[in-house]
Design a protein around this motif. Structure first.
Motif, PDB file in Angstrom:
ATOM      1  N   ALA A 170     -21.504  25.486  10.291  1.00  0.00           N
ATOM      2  CA  ALA A 170     -20.958  25.273   9.111  1.00  0.00           C
ATOM      3  C   ALA A 170     -22.308  25.582   7.892  1.00  0.00           C
ATOM      4  CB  ALA A 170     -20.212  24.027   9.004  1.00  0.00           C
ATOM      5  N   GLY A 171     -23.645  25.196   8.582  1.00  0.00           N
ATOM      6  CA  GLY A 171     -24.753  24.994   7.800  1.00  0.00           C
ATOM      7  C   GLY A 171     -24.971  26.448   7.457  1.00  0.00           C
ATOM      8  N   HIS A 172     -24.804  27.382   8.232  1.00  0.00           N
ATOM      9  CA  HIS A 172     -25.073  28.802   8.112  1.00  0.00           C
ATOM     10  C   HIS A 172     -24.309  29.494   7.243  1.00  0.00           C
ATOM     11  CE1 HIS A 172     -27.999  28.904  11.403  1.00  0.00           C
ATOM     12  NE2 HIS A 172     -27.230  28.392  12.146  1.00  0.00           N
ATOM     13  N   PHE A 173     -23.031  29.116   7.240  1.00  0.00           N
ATOM     14  CA  PHE A 173     -21.954  29.553   6.528  1.00  0.00           C
ATOM     15  C   PHE A 173     -22.112  28.960   4.937  1.00  0.00           C
ATOM     16  CE2 PHE A 173     -18.170  28.313   3.542  1.00  0.00           C
ATOM     17  CZ  PHE A 173     -17.815  29.387   3.254  1.00  0.00           C
ATOM     18  N   PHE A 174     -22.530  27.848   4.489  1.00  0.00           N
ATOM     19  CA  PHE A 174     -22.660  27.301   3.263  1.00  0.00           C
ATOM     20  C   PHE A 174     -24.079  27.887   2.636  1.00  0.00           C
ATOM     21  CE2 PHE A 174     -20.047  23.596   4.368  1.00  0.00           C
ATOM     22  CZ  PHE A 174     -19.124  23.871   3.567  1.00  0.00           C
ATOM     23  N   SER A 175     -24.915  28.259   3.495  1.00  0.00           N
ATOM     24  CA  SER A 175     -26.470  29.143   3.285  1.00  0.00           C
ATOM     25  C   SER A 175     -25.927  30.338   2.767  1.00  0.00           C
ATOM     26  CB  SER A 175     -27.363  28.863   4.133  1.00  0.00           C
ATOM     27  OG  SER A 175     -27.897  27.971   4.439  1.00  0.00           O
ATOM     28  N   GLU A 178     -24.155  30.194  -0.728  1.00  0.00           N
ATOM     29  CA  GLU A 178     -25.155  29.797  -1.565  1.00  0.00           C
ATOM     30  C   GLU A 178     -25.874  31.187  -1.869  1.00  0.00           C
ATOM     31  OE1 GLU A 178     -28.923  26.694  -2.364  1.00  0.00           O
ATOM     32  OE2 GLU A 178     -27.802  27.016  -0.345  1.00  0.00           O
ATOM     33  N   GLY A 179     -26.260  32.105  -1.042  1.00  0.00           N
ATOM     34  CA  GLY A 179     -26.799  33.390  -1.420  1.00  0.00           C
ATOM     35  C   GLY A 179     -26.021  34.725  -1.668  1.00  0.00           C
ATOM     36  N   ALA A 180     -24.621  34.343  -1.455  1.00  0.00           N
ATOM     37  CA  ALA A 180     -23.738  35.695  -1.637  1.00  0.00           C
ATOM     38  C   ALA A 180     -23.918  36.420  -2.977  1.00  0.00           C
ATOM     39  CB  ALA A 180     -22.199  35.300  -1.513  1.00  0.00           C
ATOM     40  N   LEU A 189     -21.510  25.385  -4.937  1.00  0.00           N
ATOM     41  CA  LEU A 189     -20.813  24.593  -3.758  1.00  0.00           C
ATOM     42  C   LEU A 189     -21.400  24.741  -2.428  1.00  0.00           C
ATOM     43  CD1 LEU A 189     -18.069  22.886  -3.490  1.00  0.00           C
ATOM     44  CD2 LEU A 189     -17.148  24.953  -2.584  1.00  0.00           C
ATOM     45  N   GLY A 190     -21.907  26.015  -2.177  1.00  0.00           N
ATOM     46  CA  GLY A 190     -22.734  26.279  -1.063  1.00  0.00           C
ATOM     47  C   GLY A 190     -23.965  25.259  -1.025  1.00  0.00           C
ATOM     48  N   ALA A 191     -24.535  25.029  -1.976  1.00  0.00           N
ATOM     49  CA  ALA A 191     -25.899  24.179  -1.700  1.00  0.00           C
ATOM     50  C   ALA A 191     -25.411  22.910  -1.544  1.00  0.00           C
ATOM     51  CB  ALA A 191     -26.428  24.088  -3.206  1.00  0.00           C
ATOM     52  N   VAL A 192     -24.211  22.303  -2.229  1.00  0.00           N
ATOM     53  CA  VAL A 192     -23.518  21.013  -1.811  1.00  0.00           C
ATOM     54  C   VAL A 192     -23.329  20.922  -0.364  1.00  0.00           C
ATOM     55  CG1 VAL A 192     -21.791  19.470  -2.160  1.00  0.00           C
ATOM     56  CG2 VAL A 192     -22.935  20.447  -4.102  1.00  0.00           C
ATOM     57  N   GLY A 193     -22.525  21.657   0.131  1.00  0.00           N
ATOM     58  CA  GLY A 193     -22.196  21.854   1.456  1.00  0.00           C
ATOM     59  C   GLY A 193     -23.360  21.925   2.487  1.00  0.00           C
ATOM     60  N   ARG A 194     -24.296  22.675   2.262  1.00  0.00           N
ATOM     61  CA  ARG A 194     -25.501  22.979   3.159  1.00  0.00           C
ATOM     62  C   ARG A 194     -26.382  21.544   3.258  1.00  0.00           C
ATOM     63  NH1 ARG A 194     -30.518  23.626   1.751  1.00  0.00           N
ATOM     64  NH2 ARG A 194     -29.861  24.536  -0.424  1.00  0.00           N
TER      65      ARG A 194
END
Length: 209
Positions: A170-175, A178-180, A189-194
């Motif tokens: 999940a951390g890889h997904f959120f990263s 964040e960079g998509a 939202l990706g930064a929050v999740g990461r």
């Protein structure tokens, strides 16, 4: 639910949990809702009212709230579609099987389904996504913490689920979110999740010491 529901509809109401666990459950549930579909005006309004502190997670929450205040449902939907749907496929494939094996519907999904069955969960009849998508896993983890399907899971049970189904990817997904290329609101939202995944992983690590 997004992808799963309790087998028994007669489960007792959840017992109260501590404030910290309630905040964890709420954040898991929020991430699940935001990743299950594009936010409507009400959800964007709720997001714009979020407030964090000075920690890295709090800073990420504040940035997300600021972006939500300048976002409209139509633009959020276009962004969501580019990220997760697209023409044929979106920019990201938010499934444990894909992140861990490079293919969909692989061993991580089978293991999740076994663990869901043991925990008394089954796929919702109106759900078509594989159960190992990120939105479903966030929702399941939040439900376990809050005891939405009966008794709240203890720390050992939470750790086992996180370690098996969330922590490895999940951390890889959120990263990646964040960079998509298509991410704006969802980058925040990706930064929050990461940040949240890092906190959860460290918390579970310390619980073993």
């Amino acid at each position: 639910m997004t992808e799963a529901e309790a087998i028994s509809a007669a489960a007792p109401p959840p017992a109260p949990i501590g404030a910290e666990d309630q905040m964890r459950a709420d954040l898991y549930n929020y991430l699940g809702v935001m990743l299950a579909g594009p936010p409507d005006e009400m959800l964007l309004g709720q997001t714009s009212g979020l407030a964090g502190g000075d920690s890295p997670l709090g800073t990420a929450i504040n940035a997300l709230a600021k972006l939500a205040r300048h976002s409209k449902p139509a633009s959020a939907e276009r962004e969501f579609n580019k990220l997760f749907i697209g023409l044929g496929r979106g920019e990201l494939l938010p499934y444990a099987s894909y992140y861990l094996t490079g293919f969909l519907n692989e061993k991580p999904l089978a293991q999740l389904r076994r663990d869901m069955a043991v925990g008394g969960l089954t796929r919702a009849p109106n759900a078509y996504e594989p159960e190992d998508n990120i939105a479903s896993l966030m929702e399941m983890m939040g439900a376990m913490i809050a005891g939405r399907f009966g008794a709240a899971s203890d720390l050992a049970q939470q750790k086992q689920f996180f370690t098996r189904h969330i922590g490895p990817w999940a951390g890889h997904f959120f990263s990646d979110l964040e960079g998509a290329k298509s991410s704006v609101l969802y980058a925040a939202l990706g930064a929050v999740g990461r940040q949240f995944m890092e906190i959860e992983a460290e918390g579970f690590r310390l619980s073993a010491e």
